[in-house]
Design a protein around this motif. Structure first.
Motif, PDB file in Angstrom:
ATOM      1  N   ARG A 186      14.089 -14.507  -0.358  1.00 15.70           N
ATOM      2  CA  ARG A 186      13.705 -13.287  -1.069  1.00 15.70           C
ATOM      3  C   ARG A 186      12.304 -13.450  -1.653  1.00 15.70           C
ATOM      4  O   ARG A 186      12.000 -14.442  -2.309  1.00 15.70           O
ATOM      5  CB  ARG A 186      14.711 -12.981  -2.173  1.00 15.70           C
ATOM      6  CG  ARG A 186      14.459 -11.656  -2.875  1.00 15.70           C
ATOM      7  CD  ARG A 186      15.701 -11.180  -3.587  1.00 15.70           C
ATOM      8  NE  ARG A 186      16.793 -10.886  -2.653  1.00 15.70           N
ATOM      9  CZ  ARG A 186      16.903  -9.759  -1.970  1.00 15.70           C
ATOM     10  NH1 ARG A 186      15.988  -8.795  -2.111  1.00 15.70           N
ATOM     11  NH2 ARG A 186      17.933  -9.569  -1.150  1.00 15.70           N
ATOM     12  N   GLY A 187      11.452 -12.471  -1.387  1.00 13.38           N
ATOM     13  CA  GLY A 187      10.076 -12.500  -1.863  1.00 13.38           C
ATOM     14  C   GLY A 187       9.088 -13.040  -0.854  1.00 13.38           C
ATOM     15  O   GLY A 187       7.873 -12.899  -1.051  1.00 13.38           O
ATOM     16  N   ASP A 188       9.566 -13.660   0.239  1.00 13.61           N
ATOM     17  CA  ASP A 188       8.651 -14.129   1.291  1.00 13.61           C
ATOM     18  C   ASP A 188       7.935 -12.951   1.930  1.00 13.61           C
ATOM     19  O   ASP A 188       8.492 -11.852   2.064  1.00 13.61           O
ATOM     20  CB  ASP A 188       9.421 -14.872   2.382  1.00 13.61           C
ATOM     21  CG  ASP A 188       9.751 -16.301   2.006  1.00 13.61           C
ATOM     22  OD1 ASP A 188       9.208 -16.786   0.997  1.00 13.61           O
ATOM     23  OD2 ASP A 188      10.559 -16.928   2.721  1.00 13.61           O
ATOM     24  N   ARG A 189       6.719 -13.177   2.369  1.00 17.07           N
ATOM     25  CA  ARG A 189       5.990 -12.147   3.102  1.00 17.07           C
ATOM     26  C   ARG A 189       6.297 -12.265   4.592  1.00 17.07           C
ATOM     27  O   ARG A 189       6.425 -13.368   5.131  1.00 17.07           O
ATOM     28  CB  ARG A 189       4.486 -12.270   2.873  1.00 17.07           C
ATOM     29  CG  ARG A 189       4.046 -11.871   1.468  1.00 17.07           C
ATOM     30  CD  ARG A 189       2.533 -11.953   1.342  1.00 17.07           C
ATOM     31  NE  ARG A 189       2.064 -11.413   0.082  1.00 17.07           N
ATOM     32  CZ  ARG A 189       1.955 -12.100  -1.032  1.00 17.07           C
ATOM     33  NH1 ARG A 189       2.289 -13.386  -1.039  1.00 17.07           N
ATOM     34  NH2 ARG A 189       1.511 -11.538  -2.142  1.00 17.07           N
ATOM     35  N   GLY A 208      15.062  -9.482   2.016  1.00 15.21           N
ATOM     36  CA  GLY A 208      14.253  -9.703   0.827  1.00 15.21           C
ATOM     37  C   GLY A 208      12.785  -9.878   1.086  1.00 15.21           C
ATOM     38  O   GLY A 208      12.028 -10.234   0.167  1.00 15.21           O
ATOM     39  N   ALA A 209      12.321  -9.622   2.313  1.00 18.69           N
ATOM     40  CA  ALA A 209      10.917  -9.846   2.652  1.00 18.69           C
ATOM     41  C   ALA A 209      10.028  -8.739   2.109  1.00 18.69           C
ATOM     42  O   ALA A 209      10.441  -7.586   1.981  1.00 18.69           O
ATOM     43  CB  ALA A 209      10.746  -9.943   4.164  1.00 18.69           C
ATOM     44  N   ARG A 210       8.793  -9.114   1.805  1.00 20.66           N
ATOM     45  CA  ARG A 210       7.733  -8.156   1.492  1.00 20.66           C
ATOM     46  C   ARG A 210       6.870  -8.015   2.747  1.00 20.66           C
ATOM     47  O   ARG A 210       6.348  -9.006   3.259  1.00 20.66           O
ATOM     48  CB  ARG A 210       6.894  -8.642   0.309  1.00 20.66           C
ATOM     49  CG  ARG A 210       7.660  -8.653  -1.012  1.00 20.66           C
ATOM     50  CD  ARG A 210       6.773  -9.079  -2.161  1.00 20.66           C
ATOM     51  NE  ARG A 210       6.421 -10.495  -2.053  1.00 20.66           N
ATOM     52  CZ  ARG A 210       5.472 -11.091  -2.772  1.00 20.66           C
ATOM     53  NH1 ARG A 210       4.742 -10.375  -3.618  1.00 20.66           N
ATOM     54  NH2 ARG A 210       5.241 -12.377  -2.639  1.00 20.66           N
ATOM     55  N   LEU A 211       6.743  -6.794   3.233  1.00 19.70           N
ATOM     56  CA  LEU A 211       6.086  -6.568   4.518  1.00 19.70           C
ATOM     57  C   LEU A 211       4.571  -6.559   4.388  1.00 19.70           C
ATOM     58  O   LEU A 211       4.014  -5.957   3.473  1.00 19.70           O
ATOM     59  CB  LEU A 211       6.571  -5.252   5.128  1.00 19.70           C
ATOM     60  CG  LEU A 211       8.086  -5.130   5.337  1.00 19.70           C
ATOM     61  CD1 LEU A 211       8.413  -3.838   6.064  1.00 19.70           C
ATOM     62  CD2 LEU A 211       8.635  -6.340   6.091  1.00 19.70           C
ATOM     63  N   LEU A 212       3.925  -7.229   5.340  1.00 16.42           N
ATOM     64  CA  LEU A 212       2.469  -7.317   5.402  1.00 16.42           C
ATOM     65  C   LEU A 212       2.037  -6.693   6.739  1.00 16.42           C
ATOM     66  O   LEU A 212       2.150  -7.330   7.787  1.00 16.42           O
ATOM     67  CB  LEU A 212       2.035  -8.779   5.320  1.00 16.42           C
ATOM     68  CG  LEU A 212       0.539  -9.087   5.293  1.00 16.42           C
ATOM     69  CD1 LEU A 212      -0.106  -8.547   4.018  1.00 16.42           C
ATOM     70  CD2 LEU A 212       0.316 -10.594   5.400  1.00 16.42           C
ATOM     71  N   PRO A 213       1.586  -5.435   6.740  1.00 13.65           N
ATOM     72  CA  PRO A 213       1.326  -4.749   8.013  1.00 13.65           C
ATOM     73  C   PRO A 213      -0.029  -5.080   8.626  1.00 13.65           C
ATOM     74  O   PRO A 213      -1.016  -5.294   7.924  1.00 13.65           O
ATOM     75  CB  PRO A 213       1.389  -3.265   7.619  1.00 13.65           C
ATOM     76  CG  PRO A 213       0.990  -3.246   6.179  1.00 13.65           C
ATOM     77  CD  PRO A 213       1.461  -4.539   5.577  1.00 13.65           C
TER      78      PRO A 213
END
Length: 492
Positions: A186-189, A208-213
């Motif tokens: 959780r919180g990984d990009r 739980g991922a944070r998306l990096l487009p």
């Protein structure tokens, strides 16, 4: 109880340019309804309080209250004590009737009918099944001969593979979700292309991922060769994003990308893999469309452009599926990775399922040796579908832009105006379900695009374009008409 809470600021971002000639409450209700129908506000999400949203949008609370009331009356909101206003749909309507008695034409699914060899394979598999009945039937890893057949396909494509490098899954979607749960905290990009396959980003976010487009833009006249510099990926921006944010994982569709149809050049693959290796990033290559070429016969490559990666290079996991080339009803997918990674995935898999359907595995194992014949059959079907879409677009919508499309299942059509959601909604009133461009993006992006499948018959595609022509007259000039019930698009 709602599963998620949408803040006033987040909803403002999703709304985009929502104001129209209609009264303020009506315009706001229409836009929220579109977001729910298109899946950008998931069912069960709690909307911001009326007072908070009114302050954020600089509206009177009366306006927001009236908009929420209309949404409740239409069945798009529930007021739950202690939870506020929760997004919902009026009810299941997967096949709404038309005036003429026909069902809805569903263009949300870019998928082909079953391969012609499937019935014979299914009959042979059914005769083979009794040999496996004395066992329990729970198979969490995959039948040995199916895993070997999958490994042989990778070896034929230039990536030597053994059966212990293959894990069979319940479709590619389970493969994506399993990888996300296993390798993301959780919180990984997570690095993702934009636009992209929406169910993949949903799986990453659930982990739980944070998306990096990073952006993928199909070149208007993409060169035929795969060594082209301008392949649609902004590789410099991707390298910079990896250096600055150190994502834990990248989810990429390198061949016949969904939805743009672009394909990575070997140089782009190598640069991304080098950046991944330098920063310890796992690379997930979704190859479910990789063999669906129309013009580039035999030219596509697996994500690792070389046959083997050396120790210390980026871990690469490749995802495949029987659903795109054989039939969507065969829920068989797989993951190809190095044995230690496969073992981690096997250990994690029982938390979601205890085995992959035996009969479907037997069917796929019989069909994989016929892959060349099946791919040629698909090539002819997709070429005919592509030409039909091109012809109809040129006749009915000459200003729409159809990018070069050398393979894959759909065209990422530039419609010239930011009305994709309104067009998709209006099309429902004319018997067509189709996924709007923003379904493939984040925060309301891609309103100027529409994904049009090339997998349907000429007659079905002509029906779809008739519906789009009628819907365009509404969507391009005035707010979309109120539609009281619809189903979320299921994007394949």
């Amino acid at each position: 109880m709602a599963d998620a809470h949408l803040t006033a600021r987040s909803l403002e971002s999703l709304l985009g340019d929502w104001r129209s000639a209609a009264p303020g409450y009506q315009s706001l209700a229409d836009r929220v309804r579109l977001l729910v129908l298109d899946g950008r506000i998931p069912i069960g999400t709690r909307l911001p309080a009326e007072r908070d949203l009114a302050g954020r949008l600089e509206l009177s609370r009366t306006t927001v209250t009236a908009a929420y009331r209309q949404l409740r009356e239409g069945g798009f909101l529930d007021s739950v004590r202690g939870s506020g206003s929760v997004a919902r749909l009026p009810g299941p309507t997967l096949a709404l009737p038309l005036a003429g008695g026909e069902g809805m034409l569903d263009f949300t699914k870019a998928a082909l009918p079953a391969a012609s060899s499937l019935p014979a394979a299914a009959r042979a598999a059914a005769e083979e099944l009794p040999h496996f009945l004395p066992d329990s039937g729970y198979d969490p890893v995959g039948l040995p001969h199916l895993r070997q057949a999958i490994a042989d396909r990778y070896t034929e494509r230039g990536l030597p593979t053994t059966a212990d490098q293959v894990l069979v899954t319940v479709g590619a979607q389970q493969a994506i979700a399993l990888i996300a749960r296993t390798f993301l905290a959780r919180g990984d990009r997570a690095l993702v292309e934009m636009p992209t396959y929406p169910h993949a980003t949903e799986a990453l976010k659930l982990a739980g991922a944070r998306l990096l487009p990073i952006t993928v833009t199909p070149p208007e006249d993409a060169p035929h060769a795969l060594d082209a510099e301008d392949d649609g990926w902004d590789v410099a921006a991707a390298e910079q994003a990896i250096r600055r944010a150190s994502p834990a994982l990248a989810y990429l569709i390198p061949d016949f990308h969904n939805p743009t149809g672009a394909s990575m050049s070997p140089s782009t693959r190598e640069r991304l893999l080098a950046a991944a290796a330098a920063h310890g990033m796992i690379v997930v290559g979704d190859e479910t469309t990789a063999e669906l070429d129309i013009d580039r016969v035999g030219e596509h490559l697996p994500l690792p452009a070389s046959a083997q990666r050396k120790a210390g290079d980026a871990p690469v996991l490749l995802i495949g599926s029987a659903s795109k080339s054989l039939w969507g009803g065969l829920r068989i997918g797989w993951i190809r990775a190095e044995p230690p990674l496969i073992q981690r995935l096997i250990s994690a898999k029982p938390s979601t399922d205890l085995g992959t359907p035996m009969l479907e595995q037997l069917v796929v194992a019989r069909m994989l040796p016929q892959s060349r014949e099946i791919v040629e059959e698909r090539r002819l079907q997709l070429r005919a579908g592509r030409e039909t879409v091109r012809r109809l677009a040129a006749e009915i919508f000459p200003d729409w832009r159809i990018p070069s499309l050398h393979g894959g299942l759909a065209a990422w059509v530039g419609i010239g105006a930011p009305v994709s959601s309104a067009l998709a909604l209006a099309a429902r009133n004319h018997g067509l379900l189709i996924a709007a461009g923003p379904r493939f993006g984040l925060d309301g992006a891609f309103e100027r695009f529409l994904r049009v499948p090339i997998t349907y018959t000429e007659e079905e595609t002509e029906r779809a374009f008739v519906a789009l022509r009628r819907a365009w007259a509404v969507a391009s000039s005035e707010p979309a008409p109120y539609f009281e019930a619809a189903a979320l698009p299921n994007v394949v």
